[in-house]
Design a protein around this motif. Structure first.
Motif, PDB file in Angstrom:
ATOM      1  N   GLN A  54       0.845  -1.187   0.000  1.00 43.24           N
ATOM      2  CA  GLN A  54       0.000   0.000   0.000  1.00 43.24           C
ATOM      3  C   GLN A  54       0.880   1.235   0.000  1.00 43.24           C
ATOM      4  O   GLN A  54       2.098   1.158   0.156  1.00 43.24           O
ATOM      5  CB  GLN A  54      -0.920   0.014   1.213  1.00 43.24           C
ATOM      6  N   GLY A  55       0.258   2.382  -0.202  1.00 43.97           N
ATOM      7  CA  GLY A  55       1.003   3.637  -0.204  1.00 43.97           C
ATOM      8  C   GLY A  55       0.119   4.772   0.267  1.00 43.97           C
ATOM      9  O   GLY A  55      -1.080   4.598   0.514  1.00 43.97           O
ATOM     10  N   GLY A  56       0.683   5.928   0.396  1.00 39.82           N
ATOM     11  CA  GLY A  56      -0.065   7.105   0.838  1.00 39.82           C
ATOM     12  C   GLY A  56       0.881   8.091   1.493  1.00 39.82           C
ATOM     13  O   GLY A  56       2.094   7.882   1.551  1.00 39.82           O
ATOM     14  N   TRP A  57       0.298   9.157   2.017  1.00 38.60           N
ATOM     15  CA  TRP A  57       1.099  10.216   2.619  1.00 38.60           C
ATOM     16  C   TRP A  57       0.559  10.527   4.004  1.00 38.60           C
ATOM     17  O   TRP A  57      -0.648  10.466   4.212  1.00 38.60           O
ATOM     18  CB  TRP A  57       1.057  11.460   1.718  1.00 38.60           C
ATOM     19  N   PRO A  58       1.462  10.807   4.934  1.00 43.67           N
ATOM     20  CA  PRO A  58       2.910  10.947   4.749  1.00 43.67           C
ATOM     21  C   PRO A  58       3.564   9.616   4.421  1.00 43.67           C
ATOM     22  O   PRO A  58       3.149   8.570   4.924  1.00 43.67           O
ATOM     23  CB  PRO A  58       3.392  11.471   6.103  1.00 43.67           C
ATOM     24  N   MET A  59       4.577   9.662   3.596  1.00 42.36           N
ATOM     25  CA  MET A  59       5.373   8.482   3.283  1.00 42.36           C
ATOM     26  C   MET A  59       6.663   8.548   4.090  1.00 42.36           C
ATOM     27  O   MET A  59       7.321   9.592   4.123  1.00 42.36           O
ATOM     28  CB  MET A  59       5.678   8.424   1.788  1.00 42.36           C
ATOM     29  N   THR A  60       6.997   7.433   4.732  1.00 44.49           N
ATOM     30  CA  THR A  60       8.180   7.361   5.589  1.00 44.49           C
ATOM     31  C   THR A  60       9.094   6.273   5.043  1.00 44.49           C
ATOM     32  O   THR A  60       8.681   5.117   4.950  1.00 44.49           O
ATOM     33  CB  THR A  60       7.777   7.042   7.032  1.00 44.49           C
ATOM     34  N   VAL A  61      10.302   6.647   4.670  1.00 44.69           N
ATOM     35  CA  VAL A  61      11.237   5.712   4.051  1.00 44.69           C
ATOM     36  C   VAL A  61      12.556   5.762   4.815  1.00 44.69           C
ATOM     37  O   VAL A  61      13.129   6.846   4.998  1.00 44.69           O
ATOM     38  CB  VAL A  61      11.475   6.055   2.565  1.00 44.69           C
ATOM     39  N   LEU A  62      13.040   4.616   5.231  1.00 44.80           N
ATOM     40  CA  LEU A  62      14.388   4.490   5.799  1.00 44.80           C
ATOM     41  C   LEU A  62      15.282   3.925   4.709  1.00 44.80           C
ATOM     42  O   LEU A  62      14.952   2.921   4.079  1.00 44.80           O
ATOM     43  CB  LEU A  62      14.388   3.571   7.017  1.00 44.80           C
ATOM     44  N   MET A  63      16.421   4.581   4.485  1.00 43.95           N
ATOM     45  CA  MET A  63      17.268   4.170   3.364  1.00 43.95           C
ATOM     46  C   MET A  63      18.738   4.378   3.695  1.00 43.95           C
ATOM     47  O   MET A  63      19.099   5.104   4.621  1.00 43.95           O
ATOM     48  CB  MET A  63      16.883   4.945   2.107  1.00 43.95           C
ATOM     49  N   THR A  64      19.561   3.713   2.913  1.00 47.09           N
ATOM     50  CA  THR A  64      21.006   3.827   3.080  1.00 47.09           C
ATOM     51  C   THR A  64      21.471   5.194   2.588  1.00 47.09           C
ATOM     52  O   THR A  64      20.744   5.883   1.865  1.00 47.09           O
ATOM     53  CB  THR A  64      21.717   2.721   2.283  1.00 47.09           C
TER      54      THR A  64
END
Length: 659
Positions: free
Chosen positions: A101-111
């Motif tokens: 699923q998706g939507g906002w706010p979108m929270t992404v942890l990344m390198t």
């Protein structure tokens, strides 16, 4: 602590400038800082009118304890998805792939090199804190697995592509199949497609109107008309001030999610005008004009552009600005008119805490009383605390508005709307365009730093070409041609489609490319529409061929997923119809020229283009060689620059357009 958002141009980022979180804007420097500190990046993506973005901000980003965790464990990056749709697109794709699923706010942890390894949307504060601790522990103790997961996500997403490329544009059979596909999901009781929540299906409705115009399909017109009336009679439409909210939370168009977006209203104003052009329904005319008036009144900027959106919330409550109780009606109107208004607008507790969203299930019998009551309620509502406005100017959405304002102004005799369309176009051309390249946003008369994406080029070109059809000014065709040349040279994928970013744009882990419609027409289908219209005005086969190739995904989607290809199908209807090219020649001050031009603009043939000018004047190729007839203004109806005999009377032009 350094919060670096104070100098941002995005109102959404500025909302976070006082957070205790050490926010960065998206930049190579932010990623380099994460690498230097040897910590992950926390990417938070939203937009100013997003209700749940505000909720998460209040719960977590304004909370000192949560901010301390974020600052210790991460480099925190805040992105306005409306400024950077490319960043939003690639990380939303990752979010949907990892969570379903998706939507906002979108929270992404990344390198630090931008590879996502954990994604989500809204998190309540306690759960968000637990996620922060868990990710920190995993980064510290299981680094290899975390980095490997990010690399796997990137590899999997980078390997996608090709499924919707190649092939032909939808033919008559595919277009008919798309209508049948829409009919299977059509809500015959309430209008629209599918169940709750219901979004305004603007692009699919435009397709249905065009299909009816080309084929006479009564079912297509009925689906479109029923949906358009249901939306505008429900609470999703602002019955006092005009304009549509983002979507309905229920399946009957009663309770909206109250944010009001420029792009929705620009698309809908144009569709309602086209519905009126087919049906003559005065209700369609009223809604189209009220929506245009709302855009100019509530979204107009001092520089002549149109702001992006109004928030859903005011005074910390969603919808507070728009809802009413019977007691509030009585305070404004007195007991008799309050009872009348409560019955007319269905003030029966349709929202929360005894309040109601206003609806108008039927046209009032007493128009004078209705108008007096409506004006009184609107004046009283203006005394309330209004929702916040996101006042950045987005090129694409202003392009959509230019088309809507120009066409509504011409069809309904509102020269002020045409003037407003020219003013908006003038701002975009002066501030956003340089050397055929676009910047996506501006604010307070200053251009932003972010490069335009495909939808910016396509929608601005679409607006400029529509504006030329109304004004006859050739400069708009020239400007559209420059933008479309950039589309053809900088955005092509080499297989008939287009990427959403230019070949010299910032490189993300994946170059975004999505031919399907979302809340607005996809960049690829919008480009196809503008390319086809430009070809019809100029005779440029290169542009026509590119338009046809770009429509291939619409054929693949037509039979089962027509709702996600509405604009591509609408453009394919224009391709199937020609489109018609209508050249009107005559002196601009001659009433006979005006009458022929007005008649040409009433053409319902899908995607018909119109050009008007004096014979022999330097103008667009469609007018070249077109002459007066015995000294009288004349109209030529053409396909592929092959024209029938000219006519000099509006009635004769109507007959030509119908034949």
């Amino acid at each position: 602590m350094a919060n670096r958002l104070a100098r941002a141009t995005s109102p959404y980022l500025l909302q976070h400038a006082e957070n205790p979180v050490e926010w960065w804007e998206w930049s190579p420097e932010a990623l380099a800082e994460a690498a230097r500190r040897d910590v992950p990046v926390l990417l938070s993506v939203g937009y100013a009118a997003c209700h749940w973005c505000h909720v998460m901000a209040h719960e977590s980003f304004e909370d000192g304890a949560t901010a301390a965790l974020m600052n210790e464990y991460f480099v925190n990056v805040k992105v306005d998805r409306e400024e950077r749709p490319d960043i939003d697109a690639v990380y939303m794709e990752a979010t949907q792939a990892m969570t379903g699923q998706g939507g906002w706010p979108m929270t992404v942890l990344m390198t630090p090199d931008g590879h996502p390894f954990y994604c989500g949307t809204y998190f309540p504060r306690q759960r968000f804190q637990a996620v922060l601790e868990a990710v920190h522990t995993a980064w510290r103790d299981q680094r290899e697995q975390v980095v490997a997961q990010g690399r796997q996500v990137v590899d999997a997403l980078s390997g996608r592509g090709g499924a919707l490329t190649g092939g032909d544009a939808p033919d008559a059979d595919a277009l008919a199949a798309a209508v049948r596909a829409l009919a299977t999901g059509y809500d015959a009781a309430r209008g629209g497609f599918g169940g709750a929540p219901k979004f305004p299906p603007s692009m699919a409705l435009e397709f249905l109107l065009r299909h009816h115009a080309r084929t006479g399909d009564a079912d297509a017109l009925a689906m479109a008309g029923h949906t358009l009336e249901a939306m505008a009679r429900g609470g999703m439409y602002d019955q006092l001030g005009g304009g549509f909210a983002r979507y309905s939370v229920d399946d009957a168009w009663v309770v909206p999610h109250f944010e009001k977006m420029l792009y929705d209203n620009a698309l809908l104003a144009r569709v309602y005008a086209h519905w009126w052009r087919v049906s003559g329904d005065p209700f369609a005319r009223r809604v189209a004009l009220e929506t245009c008036d709302w855009m100019l009144r509530d979204l107009g900027t001092a520089e002549g552009g149109l702001a992006s959106a109004l928030d859903a919330d005011s005074e910390g409550e969603e919808g507070r600005f728009y809802v009413w109780t019977p007691g509030q009606l009585a305070e404004v109107l007195g007991p008799d008119d309050a009872a009348y208004a409560a019955g007319l607008f269905d003030v029966t507790g349709t929202f929360e805490h005894g309040t109601s969203v206003l609806q108008l299930h039927r046209d009032p019998d007493d128009l004078e009383r209705y108008d007096r009551v409506r004006r009184a309620l609107l004046a009283a509502r203006e005394e309330r605390v209004p929702p916040a406005r996101d006042d950045k100017v987005v090129a694409a959405w202003n392009g959509l508005a230019v088309a809507a304002l120009a066409e509504c102004g011409a069809l309904f005799g509102r020269l002020d709307l045409v003037a407003a369309a020219e003013q908006v176009a003038g701002l975009v051309l002066a501030l956003h365009v340089s050397g055929g390249r676009l910047v996506r946003t501006s604010r307070d008369g200053a251009a932003g730093a972010n490069a335009g994406v495909l939808e910016d080029y396509a929608d601005v070109a679409e607006g400029l070409l529509a504006l030329h059809g109304v004004t006859g000014n050739p400069k708009y065709v020239d400007a559209a041609g420059e933008l479309l040349e950039t589309v053809l040279t900088r955005f092509t994928d080499g297989e008939g489609g287009f990427f959403d970013t230019a070949d010299d744009a910032e490189r993300l882990f994946r170059r975004p490319q999505d031919p399907t419609d979302n809340a607005t027409p996809s960049g690829q289908f919008a480009a196809a529409g503008a390319l086809l219209s430009y070809a019809a005005l100029t005779g440029e086969s290169r542009h026509r061929d590119a338009a046809a190739r770009a429509l291939a995904p619409a054929r693949l989607l037509a039979a089962e997923h027509a709702r996600f290809a509405g604009w591509g199908l609408a453009v394919a209807e224009a391709l199937a119809a020609g489109p018609l090219e209508i050249a009107v020649v005559g002196a601009p001050g001659d009433e006979r020229t005006r009458a022929l031009h007005d008649t040409a603009l009433m053409a319902v043939s899908p995607g018909a283009v119109v050009s008007v000018g004096e014979p022999g004047a330097a103008t667009v190729p469609l007018l070249t060689g077109r002459t007066l007839v015995d000294g009288a203004p004349a109209a030529y109806v053409c396909r592929d620059f092959a024209c029938r005999l000219p006519v000099t009377e509006p009635a004769a032009l109507v007959a030509e357009l119908r034949s």
